[in-house]
Design an enzyme around this catalytic site. Structure first.
Site, PDB file in Angstrom:
ATOM      1  N   CYS A   2      69.619   4.776  42.000  1.00 38.93           N
ATOM      2  CA  CYS A   2      68.683   5.628  42.713  1.00 38.93           C
ATOM      3  C   CYS A   2      68.932   7.092  42.376  1.00 38.93           C
ATOM      4  O   CYS A   2      69.952   7.471  41.826  1.00 38.93           O
ATOM      5  CB  CYS A   2      68.773   5.436  44.224  1.00 38.93           C
ATOM      6  SG  CYS A   2      68.471   3.776  44.802  1.00 38.93           S
ATOM      7  N   ARG A  27      69.588   6.812  35.595  1.00 42.75           N
ATOM      8  CA  ARG A  27      70.387   6.117  36.601  1.00 42.75           C
ATOM      9  C   ARG A  27      69.850   4.712  36.884  1.00 42.75           C
ATOM     10  O   ARG A  27      70.541   3.904  37.495  1.00 42.75           O
ATOM     11  CB  ARG A  27      70.412   6.936  37.898  1.00 42.75           C
ATOM     12  CG  ARG A  27      71.136   8.258  37.763  1.00 42.75           C
ATOM     13  CD  ARG A  27      70.974   9.119  38.989  1.00 42.75           C
ATOM     14  NE  ARG A  27      71.629   8.560  40.146  1.00 42.75           N
ATOM     15  CZ  ARG A  27      72.852   8.854  40.535  1.00 42.75           C
ATOM     16  NH1 ARG A  27      73.588   9.688  39.833  1.00 42.75           N
ATOM     17  NH2 ARG A  27      73.377   8.316  41.615  1.00 42.75           N
ATOM     18  N   TRP A  73      66.098   2.064  43.304  1.00 42.56           N
ATOM     19  CA  TRP A  73      66.602   0.808  42.731  1.00 42.56           C
ATOM     20  C   TRP A  73      66.691  -0.171  43.890  1.00 42.56           C
ATOM     21  O   TRP A  73      67.443   0.040  44.824  1.00 42.56           O
ATOM     22  CB  TRP A  73      67.966   1.069  42.087  1.00 42.56           C
ATOM     23  CG  TRP A  73      68.533  -0.052  41.278  1.00 42.56           C
ATOM     24  CD1 TRP A  73      68.186  -0.411  40.016  1.00 42.56           C
ATOM     25  CD2 TRP A  73      69.600  -0.931  41.662  1.00 42.56           C
ATOM     26  NE1 TRP A  73      68.966  -1.470  39.584  1.00 42.56           N
ATOM     27  CE2 TRP A  73      69.849  -1.807  40.577  1.00 42.56           C
ATOM     28  CE3 TRP A  73      70.379  -1.073  42.819  1.00 42.56           C
ATOM     29  CZ2 TRP A  73      70.823  -2.794  40.621  1.00 42.56           C
ATOM     30  CZ3 TRP A  73      71.348  -2.060  42.853  1.00 42.56           C
ATOM     31  CH2 TRP A  73      71.559  -2.903  41.764  1.00 42.56           C
ATOM     32  N   ASN A  99      69.566   7.296  49.415  1.00 40.91           N
ATOM     33  CA  ASN A  99      70.367   6.436  48.541  1.00 40.91           C
ATOM     34  C   ASN A  99      71.426   5.752  49.392  1.00 40.91           C
ATOM     35  O   ASN A  99      72.009   6.383  50.276  1.00 40.91           O
ATOM     36  CB  ASN A  99      71.085   7.260  47.464  1.00 40.91           C
ATOM     37  CG  ASN A  99      70.136   7.803  46.417  1.00 40.91           C
ATOM     38  OD1 ASN A  99      68.970   7.443  46.372  1.00 40.91           O
ATOM     39  ND2 ASN A  99      70.647   8.683  45.574  1.00 40.91           N
ATOM     40  N   GLY A 100      71.725   4.494  49.103  1.00 42.30           N
ATOM     41  CA  GLY A 100      72.741   3.775  49.856  1.00 42.30           C
ATOM     42  C   GLY A 100      72.155   2.594  50.597  1.00 42.30           C
ATOM     43  O   GLY A 100      71.008   2.196  50.371  1.00 42.30           O
ATOM     44  N   GLU A 480      84.248  -5.913  26.514  1.00 43.40           N
ATOM     45  CA  GLU A 480      83.339  -4.775  26.484  1.00 43.40           C
ATOM     46  C   GLU A 480      82.221  -4.997  25.475  1.00 43.40           C
ATOM     47  O   GLU A 480      81.062  -4.637  25.722  1.00 43.40           O
ATOM     48  CB  GLU A 480      84.116  -3.494  26.160  1.00 43.40           C
ATOM     49  CG  GLU A 480      83.275  -2.255  25.976  1.00 43.40           C
ATOM     50  CD  GLU A 480      82.547  -1.798  27.225  1.00 43.40           C
ATOM     51  OE1 GLU A 480      81.730  -0.860  27.125  1.00 43.40           O
ATOM     52  OE2 GLU A 480      82.777  -2.380  28.315  1.00 43.40           O
ATOM     53  N   LYS A 484      78.219  -4.964  26.354  1.00 48.16           N
ATOM     54  CA  LYS A 484      77.222  -4.121  25.692  1.00 48.16           C
ATOM     55  C   LYS A 484      76.041  -4.952  25.215  1.00 48.16           C
ATOM     56  O   LYS A 484      74.888  -4.573  25.377  1.00 48.16           O
ATOM     57  CB  LYS A 484      77.847  -3.394  24.496  1.00 48.16           C
ATOM     58  CG  LYS A 484      78.750  -2.251  24.859  1.00 48.16           C
ATOM     59  CD  LYS A 484      77.967  -1.094  25.448  1.00 48.16           C
ATOM     60  CE  LYS A 484      78.783  -0.343  26.456  1.00 48.16           C
ATOM     61  NZ  LYS A 484      79.137  -1.057  27.672  1.00 48.16           N
ATOM     62  N   GLU A 487      73.868  -6.398  28.222  1.00 53.92           N
ATOM     63  CA  GLU A 487      73.180  -5.465  29.107  1.00 53.92           C
ATOM     64  C   GLU A 487      72.033  -4.735  28.427  1.00 53.92           C
ATOM     65  O   GLU A 487      71.078  -4.337  29.103  1.00 53.92           O
ATOM     66  CB  GLU A 487      74.162  -4.480  29.741  1.00 53.92           C
ATOM     67  CG  GLU A 487      74.808  -3.472  28.838  1.00 53.92           C
ATOM     68  CD  GLU A 487      75.832  -2.618  29.573  1.00 53.92           C
ATOM     69  OE1 GLU A 487      75.750  -2.503  30.808  1.00 53.92           O
ATOM     70  OE2 GLU A 487      76.728  -2.067  28.912  1.00 53.92           O
ATOM     71  N   HIS A 503      89.904 -24.776  25.345  1.00 54.59           N
ATOM     72  CA  HIS A 503      90.039 -25.345  26.687  1.00 54.59           C
ATOM     73  C   HIS A 503      88.673 -25.445  27.380  1.00 54.59           C
ATOM     74  O   HIS A 503      88.574 -25.290  28.590  1.00 54.59           O
ATOM     75  CB  HIS A 503      91.009 -24.504  27.516  1.00 54.59           C
ATOM     76  CG  HIS A 503      92.411 -24.537  26.992  1.00 54.59           C
ATOM     77  ND1 HIS A 503      93.238 -25.617  27.154  1.00 54.59           N
ATOM     78  CD2 HIS A 503      93.109 -23.626  26.264  1.00 54.59           C
ATOM     79  CE1 HIS A 503      94.406 -25.372  26.571  1.00 54.59           C
ATOM     80  NE2 HIS A 503      94.346 -24.171  26.024  1.00 54.59           N
ATOM     81  N   LYS A 600      73.018   3.352  36.314  1.00 53.87           N
ATOM     82  CA  LYS A 600      74.166   4.040  35.733  1.00 53.87           C
ATOM     83  C   LYS A 600      75.300   4.201  36.735  1.00 53.87           C
ATOM     84  O   LYS A 600      76.446   3.898  36.440  1.00 53.87           O
ATOM     85  CB  LYS A 600      73.734   5.415  35.217  1.00 53.87           C
ATOM     86  CG  LYS A 600      74.851   6.206  34.550  1.00 53.87           C
ATOM     87  CD  LYS A 600      75.324   5.528  33.289  1.00 53.87           C
ATOM     88  CE  LYS A 600      76.366   6.323  32.553  1.00 53.87           C
ATOM     89  NZ  LYS A 600      76.893   5.618  31.389  1.00 53.87           N
TER      90      LYS A 600
END
Length: 605
Positions: A2, A27, A73, A99-100, A480, A484, A487, A503, A600
């Site tokens: 947001c 964001r 968001w 926001n929140g 990582e 990448k 996403e 395994h 973000k």
């Protein structure tokens, strides 16, 4: 996640708000809107659209010098026009952006509904607008303070009241709010990115603080009514930092900024005389370093994976037991807080809600804390008080690149600093200092070979699934790399320790399942060759990322990086995987800087 913006002054508020929203698009969001006070009425324009489309919806006659805006968001309620912010009370007198998450929203909503209030959205934020409107307080500031005393959860809010056409009221609890100071004008935002075009002077609100903002002044206080003096700080960034600079995406720009970003992180921190790292912000003298019995890294997403790199380095160089844990899990398992443990909170934004909550738990229980963040003045930086700044510069794309690389390098510095106080010899210290000095040029060398990475990426762009595997130092790099790819390209990718393939996951290997194998020239080299043989025996294509020659024909494709000290391998081996993900996503036509469903800075749990 947001973004919120507010303005009061002599300019056309709508234009300032739209520019601010544009700067906050990175964001992540799914709807947007604004409220501008025009002719003593709050004119609201909002929809489940991008900022550019919102601009088309704003009428030319929407003029006025005070307003609020938001990019949402979704948390409570789907991304719809009705759920977009701002939210208003029934009369339209109060407008709120938030926001929140209000955790007791349903209880408050039921109470208001019982009193006859009709809601027009599914959001928790609309509850705030109705509660503020029903307050009997004579001042808006007092009404907001009264309502927030009954609220549980997190918020960064800006409130507009048509009865007070010259002011906005803002408050913060767990979600960032920053004030921008202009000449007879004031700006409000959740991120300095929205402010840098207009001012370099800012004030950060802390949790539990509230501000009344007018064009020529601002007044700050705490929710308990006590006053608090805030000292403005000067931003060390400019509007150019938030432009693409000739690159098609911010992600591509930020990948290519890594040599310069890493050079900033190392500058002034390498001590030739004692072959160690100078880390003045850490604030630990030799006696305190020797008293540390354990180190724990706490982070989310890429910060967590970087923490795994840090834990391996601390154990190897300083011989202190170390591990990494997702910050989201930490406080919920009622952890034992050991006074001899050094806890390291890692966050690019410095506002990550899960990590900030872990910091609060540690402070409450007397834990020894360091913060590792990229944003000066962020909540985690202020709460920890000491630590390391990453100096990566503003990172606009949702996917972390230069911040991750600087985290990994910063953890080499930290491990070197701890190790040289303890048992790491002068020769090993000198070896690592010299290796660190070589890193920026080696990053440039990797980036210069981008065409080769692009060719490999395009070859595998149609894959539906991929494995990423590595051992010890290579495993966090593999994690990582998988992150990448999934996403920004939306290709399903999983990371495993190489030995774990047999395994269970090895059952999924087939000619349509490529595996990316991180294979440095270290003590795991032979074992990693065996892993490739296992994959190839089952028909799986292999892309090797390595700093050494492999047996001819073993891997289908090879991405090379320069050789350095083995402890520095994670810094170098991750760069081709960033380019690999970028060029696959580019080939597939993805919205690289704004991947779906992601944000973000995650300021809610």
């Amino acid at each position: 996640m947001c973004g919120l913006v507010g303005y009061v002054g002599h300019r056309d508020a709508a234009e300032v708000l739209l520019e601010g929203l544009h700067r906050l698009e990175y964001r992540g969001y799914d709807s947007t809107g604004m409220a501008v006070l025009s002719k003593n009425k709050a004119k609201v324009v909002k929809a489940a659209v991008r900022v550019a489309e919102l601009r088309e919806l704003v009428p030319d006659k929407l003029t006025g010098g005070i307003g609020i805006a938001h990019t949402r968001w979704a948390t409570h309620g789907e991304p719809t026009d009705a759920n977009a912010h701002p939210h208003t009370d029934t009369t339209g007198r109060i407008s709120v952006v938030h926001n929140g998450i209000i955790e007791n929203a349903e209880v408050l909503r039921a109470k208001l509904a019982a009193e006859g209030v009709e809601f027009s959205s599914e959001t928790d934020t609309e509850v705030l607008a109705h509660l503020i409107a029903r307050s009997q307080a004579e001042r808006l500031e007092d009404a907001v303070r009264e309502v927030l005393s009954d609220v549980e959860g997190t918020y960064g809010i800006v409130v507009l009241d048509t009865r007070f056409p010259q002011e906005l009221v803002v408050a913060r609890q767990g979600s960032p709010v920053v004030l921008g100071i202009g000449n007879d004008e004031m700006f409000i935002a959740s991120d300095v990115a929205a402010l840098v075009r207009f001012t370099q002077q800012v004030v950060y609100l802390d949790d539990g603080e509230l501000a009344t903002v007018r064009a020529g002044e601002y007044r700050t206080s705490r929710l308990d009514r006590s006053t608090v003096a805030k000292t403005p700080t000067t931003l060390a960034m400019s509007v150019e930092d938030y432009d693409r600079g000739g690159h098609e995406t911010f992600l591509h720009k930020e990948i290519h900024e890594q040599p310069a970003a890493l050079d900033r992180a190392l500058r002034g921190r390498l001590d030739e005389r004692f072959s160690t790292a100078r880390l003045g912000g850490v604030g630990l003298d030799a006696r305190e370093v020797r008293s540390i019995r354990r180190v724990k890294f706490l982070g989310s997403g890429s910060s967590y994976y970087a923490g795994q790199i840090g834990a391996t380095l601390v154990e190897e160089l300083a011989r202190i037991p170390a591990d990494a844990e997702p910050s989201s899990e930490f406080r919920y398992r009622n952890p034992v807080i050991d006074p001899d443990t050094l806890y390291i909170a890692v966050s690019q934004s410095g506002e990550t809600a899960d990590t900030l909550a872990a910091v609060a738990e540690l402070k409450r229980k007397g834990g020894r804390l360091l913060g590792v963040v990229n944003v000066v003045g962020s909540a985690i930086a202020r709460e920890c008080g000491s630590g390391l700044f990453l100096h990566a510069g503003p990172e606009v794309s949702v996917a972390a690149t230069k911040s991750f690389t600087n985290m990994a390098a910063s953890f080499v510095l930290l491990a070197l600093h701890l190790g040289r106080v303890r048992d790491l010899g002068l020769a090993d210290g000198r070896r690592l200092v010299e290796g660190l000095r070589r890193l920026p040029d080696q990053l440039s060398e990797i980036l210069a070979a981008e065409d080769a990475v692009r060719e490999v990426a395009h070859k595998y762009a149609e894959a539906r699934h991929m494995f990423f595997v590595g051992r010890v130092r290579g495993y966090p790099v593999a994690r990582e790399g998988a992150q990448k790819l999934k996403e920004i390209s939306y290709i399903h990718a999983e990371a495993y320790q190489s030995a774990e393939l047999k395994h269970g996951p090895l059952a999924l290997i087939n000619p349509e399942m490529p595996s990316v194998v991180v294979i440095p020239a270290d003590e795991t080299f032979g074992k990693n060759l065996a892993t490739i043989e296992e994959i190839k025996a089952r028909g799986g294509p292999v892309i090797a990322v390595t700093n050494t020659e492999l047996p001819a024909g073993l891997a289908d494709d090879v991405l090379f990086v320069p050789r350095n000290e083995v402890q520095l391998d994670p810094v170098l081996l991750g760069i081709p995987l960033q380019l690999f993900a970028h060029h696959i996503a580019e080939k597939l036509g993805r919205d690289i800087d704004r991947p779906r469903n992601l944000a973000k800075s995650l300021t809610v749990e």
